[in-house]
Design an enzyme around this catalytic site. Structure first.
Site, PDB file in Angstrom:
ATOM      1  N   PHE A 131      -7.152  17.222  83.219  1.00 14.71           N
ATOM      2  CA  PHE A 131      -6.422  18.408  83.680  1.00 14.71           C
ATOM      3  C   PHE A 131      -4.946  18.074  83.623  1.00 14.71           C
ATOM      4  O   PHE A 131      -4.496  17.115  84.254  1.00 14.71           O
ATOM      5  CB  PHE A 131      -6.820  18.792  85.106  1.00 14.71           C
ATOM      6  N   ASP A 216      -0.510  10.735  82.268  1.00  9.79           N
ATOM      7  CA  ASP A 216      -0.356  11.810  83.249  1.00  9.79           C
ATOM      8  C   ASP A 216      -0.659  11.214  84.617  1.00  9.79           C
ATOM      9  O   ASP A 216      -1.811  10.980  84.961  1.00  9.79           O
ATOM     10  CB  ASP A 216      -1.321  12.947  82.912  1.00  9.79           C
ATOM     11  N   LYS A 245       3.813  16.235  92.165  1.00 10.37           N
ATOM     12  CA  LYS A 245       3.103  16.208  93.436  1.00 10.37           C
ATOM     13  C   LYS A 245       3.817  15.349  94.477  1.00 10.37           C
ATOM     14  O   LYS A 245       4.750  15.790  95.124  1.00 10.37           O
ATOM     15  CB  LYS A 245       1.643  15.774  93.222  1.00 10.37           C
TER      16      LYS A 245
END
Length: 403
Positions: A131, A216, A245
């Site tokens: 994702f 990532d 995040k």
């Protein structure tokens, strides 16, 4: 709650509305206390109401909120320099989100080869179960059919294979290949941790084929596995890393980190962001970095990751019919469970005041703030156990009623 929301119907929201938070706990509109093993999907790395972050935001709010990147932003320069000094990177581009950080990473890799006179080298090898965000580019990179459906033909330039098989990766390498993109620990896709050997093999494939390696680390980076970046466990260095995040501790912030060589062609006009790296965001980024780089902080995270793994093993032994597999690394933990994970997450939330989140393949994902204590872990395990006990009691009652 509002009888009719004016918002897009893209989220299956619960009726919970949290009004305040303190450390590991959130308090809803009715004053109920919840233990947070969700962290806003790995964003609230320092929990809620961290005094250092609150003070930094208040101080920044009294200064300049926004100017744009046509001017020098001192907090951005400072945060960029600190990230360079702390990592493999030589250059940093700031964004507002993880998806934007990934977009920058993909554009950087493609432009690297364009600048070398190889514009046909634009394909990125990526992995199933990944994702990378919700933009048209990042859903194409993730390759998940459920995220692609309804948005027209997927953006070209991505090839996918299952993670873990180096020969399958080699088979995808061709004249148009420019990079390999992977999460060292998959989050949304099912909390799958890549082995050090596999990540080392990807580095070797890139070196052998003059390709760039992109990690990532939007969810697994910034300390969550017990090291600053998850790839550090493999003892290798990437060419480009996307982060977000936790980097802002709750304030929207992301970054693309790259080596000097990878970023050299990203000159004025090749990329930009209106809000990315604004004074408020970077003030928060610097405050988060203060805490994460404080002596002993990552040691604590590593220790709590080990304790969480041990307690999860005990849980698996006690509930073998419900706990099917343990996954993840550090404080990014996954439990593949037998009950439907969406229902189980709701049960934990509504009946046991524990906040967690689901992931692909029916996995319960645990993402506590990095300040978690062993007492908090034991508390969470007790609540999960109580939820399993309740399911078992309900199943027995149903069976008895039917006999």
């Amino acid at each position: 709650m509002f009888a009719m929301s004016a918002l897009y119907g893209t989220y299956a929201r619960s009726d919970l509305a949290f009004e305040r938070g303190e450390g590991m706990r959130l308090y809803d509109q009715h004053g109920r206390e919840f233990l947070d093993f969700h962290s806003g999907i790995a964003v609230n790395a320092l929990g809620h109401g961290d005094p250092h972050l609150v003070a930094a935001l208040k101080a920044a709010a009294d200064k300049v909120w926004h100017t744009s990147n046509v001017f020098t932003i001192p907090e951005q320069e400072r945060l960029g320099q600190r990230l360079v000094e702390s990592t493999f990177a030589d250059k940093v581009f700031f964004t507002n989100s993880g998806a934007e950080a990934l977009e920058c990473a993909i554009k950087t890799a493609r432009h690297y080869f364009f600048a070398k006179g190889q514009p046909d080298r634009y394909e990125v090898i990526a992995f199933t179960g990944s994702f990378h965000g919700r933009t048209l580019g990042t859903i194409a990179a993730g390759g998940n059919p459920s995220y692609l459906e309804g948005f027209g033909p997927p953006m070209p330039g991505f090839k996918h294979t299952a993670p873990g098989d180096l020969d399958a990766v080699r088979a995808l390498v061709g004249p148009q290949s420019c990079a390999i993109l992977i999460e060292p620990v998959q989050g949304e896709g099912g909390v799958t941790a890549m082995s050090a050997e596999f990540l080392q093999g990807l580095r070797q494939i890139c070196d052998e084929n003059d390709m760039l390696l992109i990690f990532d680390e939007v969810q697994c980076g910034f300390g969550r596995t017990g090291r600053f970046f998850a790839f550090e466990w493999a003892g290798i260095a990437p060419d480009i890393v996307a982060v977000a995040k936790a980097i802002g501790g709750g304030f929207p912030l992301g970054a693309c980190l790259a080596t000097e060589a990878a970023a050299a062609s990203m000159v004025p006009g090749t990329h930009g962001s209106t809000y990315g790296g604004n004074p408020l965001g970077c003030a928060m980024g610097n405050a988060v970095l203060d805490r994460i780089q404080a002596p002993g902080f990552l040691d604590h995270v590593a220790q709590m990751g080990q304790r969480l793994a041990w307690h999860l093993q005990q849980l698996a032994q006690k509930y073998p019919d419900y706990v099917l597999e343990l996954r993840g690394k550090g404080l990014l933990a996954g439990i593949k469970i037998a009950p439907p994970v969406r229902d189980f997450v709701a049960r934990l939330r509504d009946d046991h005041q524990l906040l967690a989140i689901g992931a692909g393949d029916n996995v319960l994902r645990l993402l506590p703030p990095l300040i978690v204590s062993e007492a908090d872990i034991e508390d969470a395990m007790s609540r999960i156990g109580a939820a399993f006990d309740a399911i078992e009691a309900e199943t027995a009652a149903t069976a008895a009623a039917g006999s």
